[in-house]
Write a protein that holds these residues in place. Sequence first.
Motif, mmCIF file in Angstrom:
data_model
loop_
_atom_site.group_PDB
_atom_site.id
_atom_site.type_symbol
_atom_site.label_atom_id
_atom_site.label_comp_id
_atom_site.label_asym_id
_atom_site.label_seq_id
_atom_site.Cartn_x
_atom_site.Cartn_y
_atom_site.Cartn_z
ATOM 1 N N CYS A 67 79.692 -102.676 -25.242
ATOM 2 C CA CYS A 67 80.194 -103.939 -24.690
ATOM 3 C C CYS A 67 80.827 -103.627 -23.342
ATOM 4 O O CYS A 67 82.013 -103.269 -23.234
ATOM 5 N N LEU A 83 77.309 -110.612 -29.096
ATOM 6 C CA LEU A 83 77.531 -109.334 -29.777
ATOM 7 C C LEU A 83 76.956 -109.406 -31.200
ATOM 8 O O LEU A 83 76.252 -108.488 -31.654
ATOM 9 N N ASN A 104 79.301 -110.931 -21.722
ATOM 10 C CA ASN A 104 79.260 -110.568 -23.140
ATOM 11 C C ASN A 104 80.227 -111.457 -23.914
ATOM 12 O O ASN A 104 81.380 -111.608 -23.512
#
Length: 311
Positions: free
Chosen positions: A56, A274, A269
């Motif tokens: 991430c 995710l 993100n």
Amino acid sequence: MSLSESIKKLREEKNAVILAHYYQRGEIQDVADFVGDSLALAQWAAKTTADIIVLCGVHFMGETAGILCPDKKVLVPDLNAGCSLADSCPAEDFAAFVASHPGHTVISYVNTTAAVKAVTDVVVTSTNARRIVESFPADTPIIFGPDRNLGNYINSVTGRRMLLWDGACHVHEQFSLEKILKLKSQYPDAEIIAHPECKQPVIKVSDFVGSTAALLKHTMQSGAQRFIVATESGVIHEMQKRSPRKEFIPAPPADSTCACNECSFMRLNTMEKLYDCLKNESPEILVDEEIRRKAIRPVRKMLEISERLGL
Ligand code: 13P
Ligand code: SF4
């Protein structure tokens, strides 16, 4: 089940590890197995036994993990999470610059594509850049790229005269010196702390200059109770967690109508992306094998020198 619980469940099922940069959204930092700066993320990627690494962060961070771990699947929740600094250094132009200055050691910041790393002798991050530059004899001719601000800062503190690539980060370049000084006059007890990607006038008025991890450590160790933070504001999430009684004021950008002290790439993100990327095991970072074989040398060299220096 909450999104965060679903992510954790999928992570166990798939033997995945979630690594997050300090500039990620707070909720992503909270669900990650590990949160760190770009050096720590590379160090974690190099030693993990997980089958899947979910990075991430931005593309070059995922690519660095991909360079180090060809046998693992490396995912980034949004592949459009680029980096203006990496974009300011096209590989072909940088290779031509290197070729036109023979006899130079090439030191590249990690914020670069794998193709730039492939024509580099040693990669650095903001945490180890100064120490790695200093590990070379003082008269070594060095090309440093792509961040001109970090390069200038290292030249000024080490007395080196490295040849600099003329690149920059759009987030760190836009802090307003005037507004920072106005804040300082409003809060004279506050320490100004800055990332070395900031422009020289901001660096000059700062009480402390360091990488994301160094800034975080400094806020824990300093006696000051208030800080004006001249770097991407995401790091304040961890600063506040570690020092709940202290106050952190994000340094304002010149244009007060934008949230430009947030890296728009990092913020691409989200928790939803995710979750999806873990579920679908996509999008995946794929590095051309020929480039990867060249790029791994300077990345490994950085990790070796950092270990030797205890970083
Ligand atoms: P760090 O090396 O401090 O993690 O910085 C990476 C980055 O992208 C800074 O903008
Ligand atoms: Fe790149 Fe700047 Fe974003 Fe860091 S803050 S990832 S250097 S664009």
